[in-house]
Motif scaffolding. Structure first.
Motif, PDB file in Angstrom:
ATOM      1  N   ASP A 320       0.825  -1.214   0.000  1.00 14.93           N
ATOM      2  CA  ASP A 320       0.000   0.000   0.000  1.00 14.93           C
ATOM      3  C   ASP A 320       0.855   1.259   0.000  1.00 14.93           C
ATOM      4  O   ASP A 320       0.484   2.275  -0.597  1.00 14.93           O
ATOM      5  CB  ASP A 320      -0.935   0.006   1.203  1.00 14.93           C
ATOM      6  N   ALA A 321       1.983   1.218   0.680  1.00 15.51           N
ATOM      7  CA  ALA A 321       2.853   2.400   0.726  1.00 15.51           C
ATOM      8  C   ALA A 321       3.370   2.748  -0.662  1.00 15.51           C
ATOM      9  O   ALA A 321       3.466   3.932  -1.016  1.00 15.51           O
ATOM     10  CB  ALA A 321       4.021   2.149   1.678  1.00 15.51           C
ATOM     11  N   LEU A 322       3.690   1.735  -1.466  1.00 12.31           N
ATOM     12  CA  LEU A 322       4.178   1.998  -2.816  1.00 12.31           C
ATOM     13  C   LEU A 322       3.035   2.426  -3.730  1.00 12.31           C
ATOM     14  O   LEU A 322       3.176   3.385  -4.498  1.00 12.31           O
ATOM     15  CB  LEU A 322       4.882   0.755  -3.364  1.00 12.31           C
ATOM     16  N   ILE A 323       1.904   1.729  -3.661  1.00 12.05           N
ATOM     17  CA  ILE A 323       0.769   2.083  -4.518  1.00 12.05           C
ATOM     18  C   ILE A 323       0.287   3.499  -4.223  1.00 12.05           C
ATOM     19  O   ILE A 323       0.008   4.281  -5.132  1.00 12.05           O
ATOM     20  CB  ILE A 323      -0.380   1.070  -4.330  1.00 12.05           C
ATOM     21  N   ARG A 324       0.238   3.845  -2.937  1.00  5.02           N
ATOM     22  CA  ARG A 324      -0.276   5.157  -2.549  1.00  5.02           C
ATOM     23  C   ARG A 324       0.829   6.198  -2.434  1.00  5.02           C
ATOM     24  O   ARG A 324       0.572   7.340  -2.052  1.00  5.02           O
ATOM     25  CB  ARG A 324      -1.045   5.022  -1.238  1.00  5.02           C
ATOM     26  N   SER A 325       2.037   5.791  -2.761  1.00  4.32           N
ATOM     27  CA  SER A 325       3.186   6.706  -2.865  1.00  4.32           C
ATOM     28  C   SER A 325       3.396   7.518  -1.592  1.00  4.32           C
ATOM     29  O   SER A 325       3.584   8.735  -1.633  1.00  4.32           O
ATOM     30  CB  SER A 325       3.001   7.656  -4.062  1.00  4.32           C
ATOM     31  N   ARG A 326       3.434   6.825  -0.455  1.00  8.56           N
ATOM     32  CA  ARG A 326       3.664   7.502   0.817  1.00  8.56           C
ATOM     33  C   ARG A 326       5.152   7.802   0.966  1.00  8.56           C
ATOM     34  O   ARG A 326       6.013   6.932   0.772  1.00  8.56           O
ATOM     35  CB  ARG A 326       3.182   6.642   1.983  1.00  8.56           C
ATOM     36  N   ASN A 327       5.454   9.016   1.351  1.00 11.94           N
ATOM     37  CA  ASN A 327       6.843   9.459   1.410  1.00 11.94           C
ATOM     38  C   ASN A 327       7.589   8.923   2.627  1.00 11.94           C
ATOM     39  O   ASN A 327       8.731   8.451   2.508  1.00 11.94           O
ATOM     40  CB  ASN A 327       6.909  10.984   1.419  1.00 11.94           C
ATOM     41  N   ILE A 328       6.986   9.009   3.810  1.00 11.87           N
ATOM     42  CA  ILE A 328       7.708   8.663   5.038  1.00 11.87           C
ATOM     43  C   ILE A 328       8.093   7.184   5.071  1.00 11.87           C
ATOM     44  O   ILE A 328       9.242   6.845   5.397  1.00 11.87           O
ATOM     45  CB  ILE A 328       6.880   9.070   6.275  1.00 11.87           C
ATOM     46  N   PRO A 329       7.201   6.245   4.721  1.00 11.52           N
ATOM     47  CA  PRO A 329       7.645   4.849   4.670  1.00 11.52           C
ATOM     48  C   PRO A 329       8.785   4.623   3.673  1.00 11.52           C
ATOM     49  O   PRO A 329       9.698   3.826   3.940  1.00 11.52           O
ATOM     50  CB  PRO A 329       6.383   4.101   4.236  1.00 11.52           C
ATOM     51  N   ALA A 330       8.761   5.316   2.525  1.00  9.41           N
ATOM     52  CA  ALA A 330       9.831   5.139   1.535  1.00  9.41           C
ATOM     53  C   ALA A 330      11.169   5.607   2.089  1.00  9.41           C
ATOM     54  O   ALA A 330      12.201   4.954   1.905  1.00  9.41           O
ATOM     55  CB  ALA A 330       9.481   5.890   0.257  1.00  9.41           C
ATOM     56  N   VAL A 331      11.173   6.743   2.771  1.00 13.13           N
ATOM     57  CA  VAL A 331      12.413   7.244   3.367  1.00 13.13           C
ATOM     58  C   VAL A 331      12.881   6.302   4.463  1.00 13.13           C
ATOM     59  O   VAL A 331      14.089   6.033   4.604  1.00 13.13           O
ATOM     60  CB  VAL A 331      12.202   8.675   3.909  1.00 13.13           C
ATOM     61  N   ASP A 332      11.948   5.776   5.249  1.00 15.81           N
ATOM     62  CA  ASP A 332      12.299   4.841   6.316  1.00 15.81           C
ATOM     63  C   ASP A 332      12.984   3.606   5.746  1.00 15.81           C
ATOM     64  O   ASP A 332      14.008   3.141   6.272  1.00 15.81           O
ATOM     65  CB  ASP A 332      11.028   4.460   7.071  1.00 15.81           C
ATOM     66  N   VAL A 333      12.426   3.055   4.670  1.00 11.32           N
ATOM     67  CA  VAL A 333      13.027   1.864   4.054  1.00 11.32           C
ATOM     68  C   VAL A 333      14.393   2.208   3.465  1.00 11.32           C
ATOM     69  O   VAL A 333      15.355   1.444   3.606  1.00 11.32           O
ATOM     70  CB  VAL A 333      12.085   1.291   2.977  1.00 11.32           C
ATOM     71  N   ALA A 334      14.498   3.347   2.806  1.00  8.94           N
ATOM     72  CA  ALA A 334      15.781   3.738   2.214  1.00  8.94           C
ATOM     73  C   ALA A 334      16.857   3.898   3.282  1.00  8.94           C
ATOM     74  O   ALA A 334      18.028   3.589   3.049  1.00  8.94           O
ATOM     75  CB  ALA A 334      15.621   5.042   1.431  1.00  8.94           C
ATOM     76  N   ALA A 335      16.468   4.388   4.446  1.00  9.11           N
ATOM     77  CA  ALA A 335      17.439   4.562   5.530  1.00  9.11           C
ATOM     78  C   ALA A 335      17.960   3.231   6.048  1.00  9.11           C
ATOM     79  O   ALA A 335      19.040   3.174   6.655  1.00  9.11           O
ATOM     80  CB  ALA A 335      16.794   5.349   6.666  1.00  9.11           C
ATOM     81  N   ARG A 336      17.210   2.136   5.810  1.00  7.70           N
ATOM     82  CA  ARG A 336      17.634   0.822   6.284  1.00  7.70           C
ATOM     83  C   ARG A 336      18.423   0.028   5.248  1.00  7.70           C
ATOM     84  O   ARG A 336      18.865  -1.086   5.525  1.00  7.70           O
ATOM     85  CB  ARG A 336      16.404   0.018   6.713  1.00  7.70           C
ATOM     86  N   LEU A 337      18.584   0.571   4.055  1.00  5.37           N
ATOM     87  CA  LEU A 337      19.374  -0.128   3.036  1.00  5.37           C
ATOM     88  C   LEU A 337      20.846  -0.087   3.417  1.00  5.37           C
ATOM     89  O   LEU A 337      21.333   0.889   3.983  1.00  5.37           O
ATOM     90  CB  LEU A 337      19.170   0.528   1.667  1.00  5.37           C
ATOM     91  N   HIS A 338      21.582  -1.156   3.073  1.00  3.98           N
ATOM     92  CA  HIS A 338      23.018  -1.158   3.350  1.00  3.98           C
ATOM     93  C   HIS A 338      23.781  -1.108   2.045  1.00  3.98           C
ATOM     94  O   HIS A 338      24.070  -0.009   1.537  1.00  3.98           O
ATOM     95  CB  HIS A 338      23.408  -2.341   4.239  1.00  3.98           C
ATOM     96  N   HIS A 339      24.118  -2.242   1.429  1.00  3.24           N
ATOM     97  CA  HIS A 339      24.887  -2.174   0.180  1.00  3.24           C
ATOM     98  C   HIS A 339      24.191  -3.013  -0.891  1.00  3.24           C
ATOM     99  O   HIS A 339      23.907  -4.178  -0.667  1.00  3.24           O
ATOM    100  CB  HIS A 339      26.311  -2.689   0.396  1.00  3.24           C
TER     101      HIS A 339
END
Length: 587
Positions: A320-339
């Motif tokens: 739902d976060a991707l379909i509805r293009s929510r910004n805060i969940p996307a930033v949260d996931v990006a912050a957890r990426l490593h390499h």
């Protein structure tokens, strides 16, 4: 004479100097074919004696290094044929509609006399061109002295010659043609050669016309909102060939800089890059499609992003976060990426012009960087090619190009992202009689300040990118991806599918063999316990996806009368087991 002279003709030069400087008559140059080629190649001003001497010197140099056949061929490829037409090949196709191999004797003689006075003889008016006909007849008279002619050829030479006008030439996909020629000129410089005599491009003219027509009609309709420009790009992901390219709403409209190729301009992509954040998260075992994220006010150090609608959804799944293009969940996931990080991924995908990673921070997730439409199409094509990166192609390839590029995403992550994007309901733009549930994986984007509206779709074997905005970056509150770019995107897709232009339908995508469906607790997206009241299915990548047990629903022994928690030992007559949902305080 050409085959016997050493590059210049002294008698012709003396005669020209006598008529020009002593008799003061109409200037006469006396140049040979080699001298004319030298003037064209080195752009020599031959109106004074010094320039004439330079021309002779370069002509001698050409004679020393090249054969007569090579010099003649070069001259025919560089000679002017009137109306800014250069080269006998171009002149043949423009004036007569076919290549030089199909020229008749009258056509050959016509082209032979044009370079002697291209300005006058290349002119067409309603009464024909008497100067051209007279020159051709003189040459024909000399030709007959040495070559036998048939009665049909003799009759044909006595008729007026009808030349086509430059205005009658087809003028299709000018932005695409300009880019092809520019790239071929660059390649020619690198290999120190000339342009190929023929270029077979990837463009599909029928598709080009449909995309152009839809874009032009849409902009006309939207002018009441102040929308005046748009661009579109259609790519076949099988060979990465560009099938249609519309660089602006009107090539001939200077007010919108219509000749600019908008598909090459760097623009903020808004939310169109979010699918790749989640694809990296799938590959790095950060989330699965059912993972529940937090859409709540959140600060990431000094960075405090907001959602487009300034609202918060609380707990929300990745899907739902991707379909509805929510910004805060996307930033949260990006912050957890490593390499690789999201920045590393974009660099590996060939996104050019990026500043150092520290310049963006997490803002890169929400369109802080800039991409071109062609770069964005390459990224989305990667999803349709099982995560392999392949460059766009302007030239036709023999058959489907199955060459494998570098792998940036797994087939599983690519499939999961497209599967989510296909669940995004399309706008209500389907024409009567067409189903709205066509399998289209699509995403929109709106840049900060309402300067760019985007929409990208992956359907069948194709990627379609549309952009609506202004080349000068003027803001307009109407420039919202879901409201203007998405309708244009779907109108174009429906028009392509309804036209029967050869748009090949792809088979229903099958999940990669490695993917598995597992039971999850819908409230957390984790593996369910016996206490979870709501269960569902989600995709899972074995050995990669996170394995966690639901912690939201917990059993607690309570006193039947007071409802307070109790400690063991438990008495079933006074105590009972109840299940409570334990949510984080912010949710």
């Amino acid at each position: 004479m050409f085959y016997y002279e050493p590059g210049f003709n002294p008698w012709s030069l003396l005669r020209g100097a006598y008529r020009t400087y002593l008799r003061h008559r109409h200037p006469q140059g006396g140049s040979t074919i080699t001298m004319q080629l030298a003037r064209l190649l080195w752009n020599i001003d031959t109106r004074d004696p010094r320039g004439k001497l330079r021309q002779i010197a370069y002509a001698l140099d050409l004679e020393l290094h090249f054969s007569k056949a090579q010099i003649l061929e070069a001259y025919l490829n560089y000679a002017p044929f009137g109306r800014n037409i250069q080269g006998v090949g171009a002149a043949s196709r423009i004036y007569f509609g076919h290549g030089v191999e199909g020229l008749s004797l009258p056509e050959l003689l016509t082209l032979a006399v044009l370079p002697q006075d291209p300005g006058q003889r290349g002119r067409i008016d309603r009464d024909g061109n008497a100067a051209l006909l007279a020159a051709r007849q003189r040459l024909y008279a000399k030709w007959r002295e040495h070559h036998p002619v048939t009665a049909a050829e003799d009759a044909a030479l006595r008729l007026p010659m009808a030349l086509s006008s430059v205005a009658q030439l087809p003028y299709h996909a000018p932005w695409f043609v300009d880019q092809v020629l520019q790239e071929e000129r660059t390649r020619a410089l690198l290999r120190q050669g000339g342009l190929p005599s023929e270029l077979h491009t990837s463009l599909d003219l029928a598709m080009q016309r449909i995309v152009e027509g839809q874009l032009h009609a849409f902009v006309q309709e939207q002018q009441i909102k102040g929308i005046r420009n748009a661009a579109a790009l259609l790519v076949d992901t099988r060979d990465m060939g560009i099938r249609a390219l519309v660089g602006s709403a009107n090539f001939f409209d200077a007010a919108i800089a219509g000749q600019v190729n908008g598909t090459l301009g760097k623009r903020s992509p808004g939310s169109t890059l979010k699918p790749f954040i989640y694809a990296l998260a799938f590959d790095q075992g950060v989330v699965i499609p059912a993972t529940v994220l937090r859409d709540v006010p959140t600060a990431f150090g000094p960075y405090t992003p907001e959602n487009f609608d300034s609202r918060f959804e609380g707990p929300i799944t990745v899907t739902d976060a991707l379909i509805r293009s929510r910004n805060i969940p996307a930033v949260d996931v990006a912050a957890r990426l490593h390499h690789p990080s999201f920045y590393d991924f974009l660099r590996a995908a060939g996104i050019t012009g990026l500043a150092p990673e520290s310049h963006y921070g997490l803002a890169l997730v929400l369109g802080g960087g800039e991409v071109t439409m062609q770069e964005l199409a390459t990224l989305y094509a990667l999803l349709n090619n099982d995560g392999r990166l392949r460059p766009l192609s302007l030239l036709a390839k023999n058959g489907t190009d199955q060459s494998a590029g570098p792998r940036l995403l797994s087939p599983e992550a690519s499939y999961l992202v497209l599967d989510i994007l296909r669940q995004n309901p399309g706008p209500l733009v389907a024409p009567t009689g067409q189903a709205r549930d066509l399998p289209v994986a699509w995403k929109t984007g709106t840049s900060s300040g309402f300067r760019d509206a985007w929409s990208v779709a992956v359907f069948d074997h194709y990627v379609l990118v549309v952009w609506v905005g202004n080349f000068d970056g003027t803001a307009n509150p109407a420039l919202i991806g879901a409201e203007v770019a998405a309708p244009l995107l779907f109108r174009t897709i429906y028009a392509l599918r309804a036209s029967g232009v050869g748009l090949e339908r792809a088979a229903t995508p099958m999940p990669p063999p490695r993917l598995r469906r597992v039971d999850v607790c819908l409230s957390s997206g984790a593996l369910p316990t016996v206490w979870c009241p709501r269960r569902g299915k989600s995709w899972f990548i074995p050995g990669v996806s996170p394995i966690a047990v639901d912690g939201v629903y917990r059993p607690i022994w309570v006193d039947r009368r007071s409802g307070r928690a109790v400690c063991p030992p438990y008495d079933p007559r006074r105590h009972e087991l109840r299940v409570y949902a334990y949510w984080p305080s912010e949710l």
